[in-house]
Design a protein around this motif. Structure first.
Motif, PDB file in Angstrom:
ATOM      1  N   GLN A 237     -43.574 -32.835  -0.649  1.00 21.50           N
ATOM      2  CA  GLN A 237     -42.346 -32.079  -0.405  1.00 21.50           C
ATOM      3  C   GLN A 237     -42.031 -31.932   1.084  1.00 21.50           C
ATOM      4  N   CYS A 238     -43.058 -31.792   1.921  1.00 20.81           N
ATOM      5  CA  CYS A 238     -42.834 -31.499   3.342  1.00 20.81           C
ATOM      6  C   CYS A 238     -42.762 -32.735   4.220  1.00 20.81           C
ATOM      7  N   GLY A 239     -43.572 -33.718   3.936  1.00 15.33           N
ATOM      8  CA  GLY A 239     -43.588 -34.915   4.769  1.00 15.33           C
ATOM      9  C   GLY A 239     -44.507 -34.768   5.968  1.00 15.33           C
ATOM     10  N   LYS A 240     -44.825 -35.891   6.576  1.00 14.93           N
ATOM     11  CA  LYS A 240     -45.814 -35.930   7.663  1.00 14.93           C
ATOM     12  C   LYS A 240     -45.376 -35.181   8.907  1.00 14.93           C
ATOM     13  N   ARG A 241     -44.129 -35.333   9.306  1.00 16.42           N
ATOM     14  CA  ARG A 241     -43.675 -34.734  10.571  1.00 16.42           C
ATOM     15  C   ARG A 241     -43.788 -33.211  10.543  1.00 16.42           C
ATOM     16  N   ARG A 242     -43.392 -32.609   9.434  1.00 17.51           N
ATOM     17  CA  ARG A 242     -43.483 -31.156   9.336  1.00 17.51           C
ATOM     18  C   ARG A 242     -44.942 -30.708   9.259  1.00 17.51           C
TER      19      ARG A 242
ATOM     20  N   LEU B 234     -38.563 -23.204   7.399  1.00 18.50           N
ATOM     21  CA  LEU B 234     -39.019 -22.711   8.698  1.00 18.50           C
ATOM     22  C   LEU B 234     -38.964 -23.792   9.773  1.00 18.50           C
ATOM     23  N   VAL B 235     -39.560 -24.935   9.482  1.00 17.37           N
ATOM     24  CA  VAL B 235     -39.624 -26.003  10.476  1.00 17.37           C
ATOM     25  C   VAL B 235     -38.217 -26.523  10.785  1.00 17.37           C
ATOM     26  N   ASP B 236     -37.395 -26.675   9.771  1.00 22.59           N
ATOM     27  CA  ASP B 236     -36.028 -27.142   9.997  1.00 22.59           C
ATOM     28  C   ASP B 236     -35.237 -26.143  10.846  1.00 22.59           C
ATOM     29  N   ALA B 237     -35.419 -24.852  10.586  1.00 21.50           N
ATOM     30  CA  ALA B 237     -34.733 -23.829  11.380  1.00 21.50           C
ATOM     31  C   ALA B 237     -35.204 -23.891  12.834  1.00 21.50           C
ATOM     32  N   TYR B 238     -36.471 -24.138  13.034  1.00 23.39           N
ATOM     33  CA  TYR B 238     -36.998 -24.261  14.396  1.00 23.39           C
ATOM     34  C   TYR B 238     -36.397 -25.479  15.093  1.00 23.39           C
ATOM     35  N   TRP B 239     -36.353 -26.604  14.388  1.00 27.51           N
ATOM     36  CA  TRP B 239     -35.775 -27.817  14.974  1.00 27.51           C
ATOM     37  C   TRP B 239     -34.295 -27.631  15.322  1.00 27.51           C
ATOM     38  N   LYS B 240     -33.584 -26.843  14.518  1.00 29.20           N
ATOM     39  CA  LYS B 240     -32.162 -26.588  14.775  1.00 29.20           C
ATOM     40  C   LYS B 240     -31.958 -25.420  15.743  1.00 29.20           C
ATOM     41  N   GLU B 241     -33.068 -24.912  16.277  1.00 32.46           N
ATOM     42  CA  GLU B 241     -33.071 -23.817  17.244  1.00 32.46           C
ATOM     43  C   GLU B 241     -32.450 -22.542  16.694  1.00 32.46           C
ATOM     44  N   LYS B 242     -32.657 -22.296  15.394  1.00 26.36           N
ATOM     45  CA  LYS B 242     -32.179 -21.063  14.778  1.00 26.36           C
ATOM     46  C   LYS B 242     -33.244 -19.968  14.835  1.00 26.36           C
ATOM     47  N   ILE B 243     -34.510 -20.359  15.002  1.00 19.03           N
ATOM     48  CA  ILE B 243     -35.584 -19.389  15.188  1.00 19.03           C
ATOM     49  C   ILE B 243     -36.403 -19.810  16.411  1.00 19.03           C
ATOM     50  N   ILE B 244     -37.072 -18.840  17.010  1.00 20.84           N
ATOM     51  CA  ILE B 244     -37.880 -19.149  18.191  1.00 20.84           C
ATOM     52  C   ILE B 244     -39.267 -19.599  17.767  1.00 20.84           C
ATOM     53  N   GLU B 245     -39.971 -20.198  18.700  1.00 22.43           N
ATOM     54  CA  GLU B 245     -41.294 -20.756  18.438  1.00 22.43           C
ATOM     55  C   GLU B 245     -42.274 -19.705  17.920  1.00 22.43           C
TER      56      GLU B 245
ATOM     57  N   MET C  48     -33.811 -15.061   9.158  1.00 25.17           N
ATOM     58  CA  MET C  48     -34.400 -15.841   8.080  1.00 25.17           C
ATOM     59  C   MET C  48     -35.537 -15.037   7.465  1.00 25.17           C
ATOM     60  N   GLU C  49     -35.448 -14.801   6.176  1.00 24.79           N
ATOM     61  CA  GLU C  49     -36.465 -14.023   5.472  1.00 24.79           C
ATOM     62  C   GLU C  49     -37.475 -14.945   4.804  1.00 24.79           C
TER      63      GLU C  49
ATOM     64  N   THR D 125     -45.574 -20.785  -6.591  1.00 27.77           N
ATOM     65  CA  THR D 125     -46.039 -22.159  -6.799  1.00 27.77           C
ATOM     66  C   THR D 125     -46.214 -22.889  -5.470  1.00 27.77           C
ATOM     67  N   GLN D 126     -46.876 -24.028  -5.540  1.00 25.45           N
ATOM     68  CA  GLN D 126     -47.032 -24.884  -4.364  1.00 25.45           C
ATOM     69  C   GLN D 126     -45.673 -25.375  -3.883  1.00 25.45           C
ATOM     70  N   ARG D 127     -44.794 -25.657  -4.808  1.00 22.36           N
ATOM     71  CA  ARG D 127     -43.453 -26.134  -4.447  1.00 22.36           C
ATOM     72  C   ARG D 127     -42.692 -25.061  -3.669  1.00 22.36           C
ATOM     73  N   ASP D 128     -42.836 -23.805  -4.061  1.00 24.91           N
ATOM     74  CA  ASP D 128     -42.190 -22.710  -3.337  1.00 24.91           C
ATOM     75  C   ASP D 128     -42.715 -22.613  -1.900  1.00 24.91           C
ATOM     76  N   VAL D 129     -44.022 -22.800  -1.730  1.00 23.95           N
ATOM     77  CA  VAL D 129     -44.629 -22.786  -0.401  1.00 23.95           C
ATOM     78  C   VAL D 129     -44.047 -23.933   0.434  1.00 23.95           C
ATOM     79  N   ALA D 130     -43.942 -25.104  -0.167  1.00 23.42           N
ATOM     80  CA  ALA D 130     -43.408 -26.273   0.543  1.00 23.42           C
ATOM     81  C   ALA D 130     -41.957 -26.045   0.973  1.00 23.42           C
ATOM     82  N   VAL D 131     -41.155 -25.460   0.114  1.00 25.20           N
ATOM     83  CA  VAL D 131     -39.755 -25.188   0.442  1.00 25.20           C
ATOM     84  C   VAL D 131     -39.669 -24.216   1.615  1.00 25.20           C
ATOM     85  N   ALA D 132     -40.509 -23.192   1.608  1.00 24.21           N
ATOM     86  CA  ALA D 132     -40.513 -22.216   2.708  1.00 24.21           C
ATOM     87  C   ALA D 132     -40.897 -22.886   4.025  1.00 24.21           C
ATOM     88  N   ILE D 133     -41.908 -23.743   3.988  1.00 21.78           N
ATOM     89  CA  ILE D 133     -42.323 -24.461   5.197  1.00 21.78           C
ATOM     90  C   ILE D 133     -41.194 -25.344   5.700  1.00 21.78           C
ATOM     91  N   ASN D 134     -40.544 -26.054   4.795  1.00 18.47           N
ATOM     92  CA  ASN D 134     -39.414 -26.913   5.182  1.00 18.47           C
ATOM     93  C   ASN D 134     -38.310 -26.095   5.856  1.00 18.47           C
TER      94      ASN D 134
END
Length: 78
Positions: free
Chosen positions: A62-67, A20-31, A1-2, A9-18
């Motif tokens: 864009q990200c929500g509380k959990r992320r 990353l966190v989603d990939a972590y939850w799906k165990e595609k990247i390590i902690e 994942m690059e 923009t702020q929206r681009d930052v939010a998309v990147a965070i989403n």
């Protein structure tokens, strides 16, 4: 994942965070990759991520509380 170092923009930052966190939850990247990437995004895009020590409204919507709870804990780490 690059992940970019600088975002336009702020929206681009939010998309990147989403992604990353989603990939972590799906165990595609390590902690450690998640932590390093979030810290890099914060270091290079502080004004797009935080305003008055709170996440910007766009990022919150864009990200929500959990992320953002995860991002906040990472940023508090030394």
């Amino acid at each position: 994942m690059e992940i970019k170092m600088f975002y336009r923009t702020q929206r681009d930052v939010a998309v990147a965070i989403n992604q990353l966190v989603d990939a972590y939850w799906k165990e595609k990247i390590i902690e450690q990759k998640l932590i390093e990437s979030i810290k890099d995004i914060h270091k290079n895009n502080q004004k797009k991520l935080l305003k008055d020590n709170e996440f910007t409204k766009v990022v919150q919507q864009q990200c929500g509380k959990r992320r953002l709870v995860i991002v906040e804990r990472i940023l508090e780490m030394k």
